[in-house]
Write a protein that holds these residues in place. Sequence first.
Motif, PDB file in Angstrom:
ATOM      1  N   ASN A 196      44.525  55.611  48.465  1.00  0.00           N
ATOM      2  CA  ASN A 196      45.884  55.610  49.023  1.00  0.00           C
ATOM      3  C   ASN A 196      46.571  54.262  48.978  1.00  0.00           C
ATOM      4  N   CYS A 197      46.173  53.387  48.075  1.00  0.00           N
ATOM      5  CA  CYS A 197      46.842  52.091  47.986  1.00  0.00           C
ATOM      6  C   CYS A 197      47.760  52.125  46.772  1.00  0.00           C
ATOM      7  N   ARG A 198      49.060  51.967  47.025  1.00  0.00           N
ATOM      8  CA  ARG A 198      50.009  51.942  45.913  1.00  0.00           C
ATOM      9  C   ARG A 198      50.058  50.533  45.337  1.00  0.00           C
ATOM     10  N   VAL A 199      50.481  50.446  44.100  1.00  0.00           N
ATOM     11  CA  VAL A 199      50.524  49.147  43.422  1.00  0.00           C
ATOM     12  C   VAL A 199      51.315  48.130  44.253  1.00  0.00           C
ATOM     13  N   GLN A 200      52.435  48.580  44.810  1.00  0.00           N
ATOM     14  CA  GLN A 200      53.283  47.633  45.550  1.00  0.00           C
ATOM     15  C   GLN A 200      52.689  47.235  46.901  1.00  0.00           C
ATOM     16  N   ASP A 201      51.609  47.923  47.315  1.00  0.00           N
ATOM     17  CA  ASP A 201      50.986  47.579  48.600  1.00  0.00           C
ATOM     18  C   ASP A 201      50.109  46.336  48.519  1.00  0.00           C
ATOM     19  N   LEU A 202      49.724  45.984  47.317  1.00  0.00           N
ATOM     20  CA  LEU A 202      48.805  44.850  47.202  1.00  0.00           C
ATOM     21  C   LEU A 202      49.424  43.789  46.289  1.00  0.00           C
ATOM     22  N   MET A 205      42.543  43.687  55.009  1.00  0.00           N
ATOM     23  CA  MET A 205      42.755  43.732  53.557  1.00  0.00           C
ATOM     24  C   MET A 205      42.423  45.112  52.997  1.00  0.00           C
ATOM     25  N   VAL A 206      41.410  45.738  53.562  1.00  0.00           N
ATOM     26  CA  VAL A 206      40.997  47.055  53.069  1.00  0.00           C
ATOM     27  C   VAL A 206      41.876  48.162  53.658  1.00  0.00           C
ATOM     28  N   ASN A 207      42.149  48.087  54.954  1.00  0.00           N
ATOM     29  CA  ASN A 207      42.845  49.197  55.627  1.00  0.00           C
ATOM     30  C   ASN A 207      44.365  49.089  55.635  1.00  0.00           C
ATOM     31  N   ARG A 208      44.888  47.872  55.630  1.00  0.00           N
ATOM     32  CA  ARG A 208      46.345  47.717  55.711  1.00  0.00           C
ATOM     33  C   ARG A 208      46.834  46.680  54.715  1.00  0.00           C
ATOM     34  N   PRO A 209      46.561  46.883  53.428  1.00  0.00           N
ATOM     35  CA  PRO A 209      46.907  45.857  52.437  1.00  0.00           C
ATOM     36  C   PRO A 209      48.393  45.519  52.429  1.00  0.00           C
ATOM     37  N   ALA A 210      49.224  46.502  52.736  1.00  0.00           N
ATOM     38  CA  ALA A 210      50.672  46.255  52.657  1.00  0.00           C
ATOM     39  C   ALA A 210      51.166  45.345  53.774  1.00  0.00           C
ATOM     40  N   SER A 211      50.327  45.105  54.775  1.00  0.00           N
ATOM     41  CA  SER A 211      50.754  44.231  55.880  1.00  0.00           C
ATOM     42  C   SER A 211      50.563  42.754  55.533  1.00  0.00           C
ATOM     43  N   ILE A 212      50.062  42.485  54.325  1.00  0.00           N
ATOM     44  CA  ILE A 212      49.721  41.109  53.934  1.00  0.00           C
ATOM     45  C   ILE A 212      50.609  40.661  52.776  1.00  0.00           C
ATOM     46  N   ASP A 213      51.021  39.394  52.811  1.00  0.00           N
ATOM     47  CA  ASP A 213      51.748  38.842  51.659  1.00  0.00           C
ATOM     48  C   ASP A 213      51.110  37.504  51.241  1.00  0.00           C
ATOM     49  N   THR A 214      51.427  36.439  51.950  1.00  0.00           N
ATOM     50  CA  THR A 214      50.825  35.142  51.668  1.00  0.00           C
ATOM     51  C   THR A 214      49.801  34.850  52.762  1.00  0.00           C
ATOM     52  N   ALA A 243      39.614  40.052  47.546  1.00  0.00           N
ATOM     53  CA  ALA A 243      40.941  40.389  47.003  1.00  0.00           C
ATOM     54  C   ALA A 243      40.833  40.778  45.532  1.00  0.00           C
ATOM     55  N   ALA A 244      40.059  40.008  44.769  1.00  0.00           N
ATOM     56  CA  ALA A 244      39.923  40.288  43.335  1.00  0.00           C
ATOM     57  C   ALA A 244      39.277  41.659  43.113  1.00  0.00           C
ATOM     58  N   ALA A 245      38.266  41.957  43.911  1.00  0.00           N
ATOM     59  CA  ALA A 245      37.595  43.260  43.762  1.00  0.00           C
ATOM     60  C   ALA A 245      38.554  44.397  44.124  1.00  0.00           C
ATOM     61  N   LEU A 246      39.359  44.196  45.162  1.00  0.00           N
ATOM     62  CA  LEU A 246      40.301  45.253  45.582  1.00  0.00           C
ATOM     63  C   LEU A 246      41.397  45.455  44.536  1.00  0.00           C
ATOM     64  N   ALA A 247      41.671  44.409  43.768  1.00  0.00           N
ATOM     65  CA  ALA A 247      42.688  44.532  42.719  1.00  0.00           C
ATOM     66  C   ALA A 247      42.081  45.027  41.413  1.00  0.00           C
ATOM     67  N   GLY A 248      40.803  45.349  41.411  1.00  0.00           N
ATOM     68  CA  GLY A 248      40.231  46.020  40.254  1.00  0.00           C
ATOM     69  C   GLY A 248      39.136  45.288  39.522  1.00  0.00           C
ATOM     70  N   SER A 249      39.176  43.959  39.457  1.00  0.00           N
ATOM     71  CA  SER A 249      38.093  43.254  38.762  1.00  0.00           C
ATOM     72  C   SER A 249      38.196  41.756  38.962  1.00  0.00           C
ATOM     73  N   LEU A 250      37.045  41.132  39.116  1.00  0.00           N
ATOM     74  CA  LEU A 250      36.980  39.669  39.187  1.00  0.00           C
ATOM     75  C   LEU A 250      37.400  39.051  37.845  1.00  0.00           C
ATOM     76  N   GLY A 251      37.339  39.858  36.780  1.00  0.00           N
ATOM     77  CA  GLY A 251      37.679  39.370  35.442  1.00  0.00           C
ATOM     78  C   GLY A 251      39.155  39.080  35.243  1.00  0.00           C
ATOM     79  N   ILE A 252      39.963  39.477  36.187  1.00  0.00           N
ATOM     80  CA  ILE A 252      41.414  39.348  36.047  1.00  0.00           C
ATOM     81  C   ILE A 252      41.980  38.199  36.863  1.00  0.00           C
ATOM     82  N   ALA A 253      41.251  37.805  37.906  1.00  0.00           N
ATOM     83  CA  ALA A 253      41.833  36.924  38.924  1.00  0.00           C
ATOM     84  C   ALA A 253      41.970  35.468  38.449  1.00  0.00           C
ATOM     85  N   PRO A 254      43.137  34.884  38.674  1.00  0.00           N
ATOM     86  CA  PRO A 254      43.400  33.502  38.275  1.00  0.00           C
ATOM     87  C   PRO A 254      43.413  32.529  39.460  1.00  0.00           C
TER      88      PRO A 254
END
Length: 355
Positions: free
Chosen positions: A119-125, A228-237, A252-263
């Motif tokens: 239930n996490c939409r792209v714009q929530d994270l 971060m897991v339950n209310r990702p949309a409540s977080i920005d910076t 955060a990197a794992a929740l966004a799909g992969s450590l391979g992407i994070a900069p």
Amino acid sequence: MKTYRIATIPGDGIGQEVIPAGAEVLKALAAAAGSFAFSFENFGWGGDWYRQHGVMMPADGLDALRHQDAILFGSAGDPHIPDHITLWGLRLKICQGFDQYANVRPTRILPGIQTPLKNCRVQDLDWVIVRENSEGEYAGVGGRAHQGHPIEVATDVSIMTRAGVDRIIRYAFKLAQGRPRKHLTVVTKSNAQRHAMVMWDEIAASVALDFPDVHWDKELVDAMTVRMVNRPASIDTVVATNLHADILSDLAAALAGSLGIAPTGNIDPERRYPSMFEPIHGSAFDIMGQGVANPVGTFWSCVMLLQHLGEDAAAARLMAAVEAVTADPALHTRDLGGQATTAQVTAAVCKRLAH
Ligand code: IPM
Ligand code: MG
């Protein structure tokens, strides 16, 4: 035409695969943009250098980097050398030597990438974690006595200075102010750690007065993992200590799909020294030499490098090319469940840039 001097330090493991890929993409971008160029200087420091010279980088290594416009770093870590030696001998030496006190870690769910969150939409994270990068738990202060005896004692003393905390919190407020939501979460552990973390909270409250348009809240680090897991949309910076943000940024990197992407950017906001950009994935010896490392973390780090240089249009162009490529599952590397190689992903991004 402006020529930017970029130092590349591939380091160890897959750093040697993704950093050349990053340089290739930057060259393609410069060729397509036509308004600036890069001149690269490569430094072969890391585990192999250590085996030959007994140190991870030469004693005057920082002098070779000092006049570069930015540094693109791969990773430091070697299965045959203790991790604290590789880390302190190279990456931390540069971060601390150049007082790159702001470690900035953006996280988003890129197109085509799956989050493990239900239930996490792209714009929530859409987060940026600001990590204190010069002191705290990584200050390097401490020691061991009675080594090897039953009464051995060992300490790692976390150092928090008012100046160090003030500057990182101020940096985070400013960054939050420049983002659409203007929201900052200050993470501490001031219930248990009753000295330095209480000082963090106090400094945050006083810096906040200078940023009346930024909404801010506080969270304890353990509760932050749940949020971060339950209310990702409540977080920005987010701003946190060196160690807390190290841990939160892996989550955060794992929740966004992969450590391979994070900069990451290791930034000297005052620009006294070059800043250093790197993927956060590490040396990944288990997959090194196979050509399957995900170069996206490096490409996104190149986007941050370009933003730091003030090349915002080029940064946006590279990010768009990267997102077009992640959107195509046929161009996913193994960490994303695909079969694409580093070379294929790199070629696809370069091709997009040429459009
Ligand atoms: C990171 C890494 C490093 C760190 C490791 C490799 C020491 O985990 O950049 O987050 O903790 O700083
Ligand atoms: Mg980490």
